[in-house]
Design a protein around this motif. Structure first.
Motif, PDB file in Angstrom:
ATOM      1  N   PHE A   1      -4.005  11.761  -3.723  1.00  0.00           N
ATOM      2  CA  PHE A   1      -5.221  12.821  -3.449  1.00  0.00           C
ATOM      3  C   PHE A   1      -5.546  13.780  -4.618  1.00  0.00           C
ATOM      4  O   PHE A   1      -6.662  14.082  -4.959  1.00  0.00           O
ATOM      5  N   ALA A   2      -4.516  14.274  -5.263  1.00  0.00           N
ATOM      6  CA  ALA A   2      -4.297  15.295  -6.241  1.00  0.00           C
ATOM      7  C   ALA A   2      -4.696  14.893  -7.457  1.00  0.00           C
ATOM      8  O   ALA A   2      -3.969  13.889  -8.097  1.00  0.00           O
ATOM      9  N   PRO A   3      -5.759  15.449  -8.363  1.00  0.00           N
ATOM     10  CA  PRO A   3      -6.154  15.072  -9.519  1.00  0.00           C
ATOM     11  C   PRO A   3      -5.048  14.957 -10.357  1.00  0.00           C
ATOM     12  O   PRO A   3      -4.943  14.042 -11.468  1.00  0.00           O
ATOM     13  N   ARG A   4      -4.277  16.126 -10.590  1.00  0.00           N
ATOM     14  CA  ARG A   4      -3.304  16.487 -11.612  1.00  0.00           C
ATOM     15  C   ARG A   4      -2.299  15.005 -11.638  1.00  0.00           C
ATOM     16  O   ARG A   4      -2.062  14.539 -12.833  1.00  0.00           O
ATOM     17  N   PRO A   5      -1.491  14.951 -10.649  1.00  0.00           N
ATOM     18  CA  PRO A   5      -0.525  13.800 -10.583  1.00  0.00           C
ATOM     19  C   PRO A   5      -1.055  12.601 -10.892  1.00  0.00           C
ATOM     20  O   PRO A   5      -0.584  11.413 -11.379  1.00  0.00           O
TER      21      PRO A   5
ATOM     22  N   LEU B   1       0.936  -1.017   0.181  1.00  0.00           N
ATOM     23  CA  LEU B   1      -0.027  -0.107   0.007  1.00  0.00           C
ATOM     24  C   LEU B   1       0.924   1.136   0.113  1.00  0.00           C
ATOM     25  O   LEU B   1       1.718   1.568   0.964  1.00  0.00           O
ATOM     26  N   TYR B   2       0.884   1.818  -1.016  1.00  0.00           N
ATOM     27  CA  TYR B   2       1.510   3.149  -1.189  1.00  0.00           C
ATOM     28  C   TYR B   2       0.797   4.529  -0.875  1.00  0.00           C
ATOM     29  O   TYR B   2       0.015   4.874  -1.746  1.00  0.00           O
ATOM     30  N   LEU B   3       1.022   5.263   0.188  1.00  0.00           N
ATOM     31  CA  LEU B   3       0.635   6.538   0.442  1.00  0.00           C
ATOM     32  C   LEU B   3       1.211   7.800  -0.028  1.00  0.00           C
ATOM     33  O   LEU B   3       2.368   7.788   0.404  1.00  0.00           O
ATOM     34  N   GLY B   4       0.654   8.313  -1.039  1.00  0.00           N
ATOM     35  CA  GLY B   4       1.282   9.622  -1.487  1.00  0.00           C
ATOM     36  C   GLY B   4       2.023   9.275  -2.635  1.00  0.00           C
ATOM     37  O   GLY B   4       3.129   9.740  -2.931  1.00  0.00           O
ATOM     38  N   ALA B   5       1.421   8.527  -3.648  1.00  0.00           N
ATOM     39  CA  ALA B   5       1.907   8.182  -4.876  1.00  0.00           C
ATOM     40  C   ALA B   5       2.355   9.293  -5.967  1.00  0.00           C
ATOM     41  O   ALA B   5       3.272   8.959  -6.786  1.00  0.00           O
ATOM     42  N   ALA B   6       1.733  10.383  -5.683  1.00  0.00           N
ATOM     43  CA  ALA B   6       2.021  11.535  -6.663  1.00  0.00           C
ATOM     44  C   ALA B   6       2.059  11.105  -7.974  1.00  0.00           C
ATOM     45  O   ALA B   6       0.965  10.426  -8.487  1.00  0.00           O
ATOM     46  N   SER B   7       2.808  11.337  -9.102  1.00  0.00           N
ATOM     47  CA  SER B   7       2.518  11.052 -10.197  1.00  0.00           C
ATOM     48  C   SER B   7       3.184   9.670 -10.668  1.00  0.00           C
ATOM     49  O   SER B   7       3.201   9.420 -12.043  1.00  0.00           O
ATOM     50  N   GLY B   8       3.838   8.928  -9.818  1.00  0.00           N
ATOM     51  CA  GLY B   8       4.086   7.679 -10.091  1.00  0.00           C
ATOM     52  C   GLY B   8       5.669   7.530  -9.950  1.00  0.00           C
ATOM     53  O   GLY B   8       6.227   6.256 -10.453  1.00  0.00           O
ATOM     54  N   THR B   9       6.710   8.345  -9.635  1.00  0.00           N
ATOM     55  CA  THR B   9       7.839   8.198  -9.791  1.00  0.00           C
ATOM     56  C   THR B   9       8.305   6.910  -8.980  1.00  0.00           C
ATOM     57  O   THR B   9       9.092   5.942  -9.629  1.00  0.00           O
ATOM     58  N   THR B  10       8.034   6.757  -7.723  1.00  0.00           N
ATOM     59  CA  THR B  10       8.586   5.707  -6.754  1.00  0.00           C
ATOM     60  C   THR B  10       7.717   4.440  -7.142  1.00  0.00           C
ATOM     61  O   THR B  10       8.198   3.449  -7.310  1.00  0.00           O
ATOM     62  N   VAL B  11       6.271   4.956  -6.851  1.00  0.00           N
ATOM     63  CA  VAL B  11       5.729   3.674  -6.809  1.00  0.00           C
ATOM     64  C   VAL B  11       5.713   2.768  -8.277  1.00  0.00           C
ATOM     65  O   VAL B  11       5.402   1.605  -8.218  1.00  0.00           O
ATOM     66  N   SER B  12       5.898   3.187  -9.346  1.00  0.00           N
ATOM     67  CA  SER B  12       6.191   2.788 -10.706  1.00  0.00           C
ATOM     68  C   SER B  12       7.307   1.660 -10.537  1.00  0.00           C
ATOM     69  O   SER B  12       7.278   0.553 -10.918  1.00  0.00           O
ATOM     70  N   HIS B  13       8.451   2.150  -9.703  1.00  0.00           N
ATOM     71  CA  HIS B  13       9.261   1.045  -9.371  1.00  0.00           C
ATOM     72  C   HIS B  13       9.082   0.022  -8.562  1.00  0.00           C
ATOM     73  O   HIS B  13       9.347  -1.077  -8.733  1.00  0.00           O
ATOM     74  N   VAL B  14       8.299   0.425  -7.183  1.00  0.00           N
ATOM     75  CA  VAL B  14       7.708  -0.676  -6.430  1.00  0.00           C
ATOM     76  C   VAL B  14       6.890  -1.639  -7.508  1.00  0.00           C
ATOM     77  O   VAL B  14       6.835  -2.988  -7.302  1.00  0.00           O
TER      78      VAL B  14
END
Length: 216
Positions: free
Chosen positions: A95-99, A70-83
């Motif tokens: 939470f933010a629609p743009r990222p 569970l990744y909290l604060g994924a933003a635009s996916g920089t780190t969670v894409s690696h995960v």
């Protein structure tokens, strides 16, 4: 006794590979943020990733290949894409629609990455989606009350799971000394977690603390 090397702390699917003659962390997957690539491998930039910095600094995250995350604060996916390149089902909360739109783009080639437009401070809004007993919570949420976010999301974590938390001091209190902020966050965390390791991430991220903890 065999001494563990830094590479021993990396989960399966994360390797150190040479890019333009420089050894860097890497995962297999489509590029997301303009990072260097070599065939199917993409470099993991620790200056743009708190989790990447924790790996570079040799912290024992306990993450393993195929873990549910569970990744909290994924933003635009920089780190969670690696995960998601090496882990099992990876639930990415932003939470933010743009990222979140960029996060959806990163998820298109990653069938194990599930994007959730939701507020990490309100886990009840995604509890019907996230499976119980995840192996790890990775948290990088730039908001006041970072310990409270971790405590509220503890409900999803397996008894032997890990919290990998990046604490941003300036998000808690821009006027206080970061060490005082970190101490306060750790004290609050102890209501639900046992802290296993802590390390300043300043080499890569100013006024950040990396924390590895497990649920009590």
């Amino acid at each position: 006794m065999e001494v563990a090397t830094m590479s021993d702390q990396l989960p399966a699917g994360v390797e150190r590979r040479a890019f333009d003659g420089v050894e860097r962390l890497a995962t297999r997957g489509d590029p997301v943020y303009g990072e260097p690539t070599d065939g199917e491998w993409r470099a993991w930039d620790p200056t743009r990733s708190k989790l990447g910095a924790m790996f570079e600094l040799g912290m024992e995250t306990g993450l393993e290949g195929d873990d549910t995350v569970l990744y909290l604060g994924a933003a635009s996916g920089t780190t969670v894409s690696h995960v998601a390149d090496f882990a099992g089902p990876t639930y990415a909360v932003e939470f933010a629609p743009r990222p979140a739109r960029d996060l959806l783009s990163a998820a298109q080639s990653r069938p194990r990455l599930f994007s959730l437009l939701a507020d990490a401070r309100k886990p009840e809004t995604y509890a019907h989606v996230v499976e119980a007993d995840v192996d790890a919570i990775v948290q990088d949420v730039a908001t006041r009350g970072q310990a409270r976010v971790a405590l509220e999301n503890r409900r999803f974590l397996a008894d032997d799971g890990r919290l990998l938390l990046a604490v941003k001091a300036r998000s808690e209190d821009v006027t206080s000394d970061p060490d005082d902020v970190f101490a306060d966050v750790e004290t609050e965390l102890e209501a639900g977690y046992e802290i296993l390791e802590r390390r300043r991430l300043d080499e890569y991220h100013t006024d950040h603390l990396g924390v590895v903890a497990r649920p009590k």
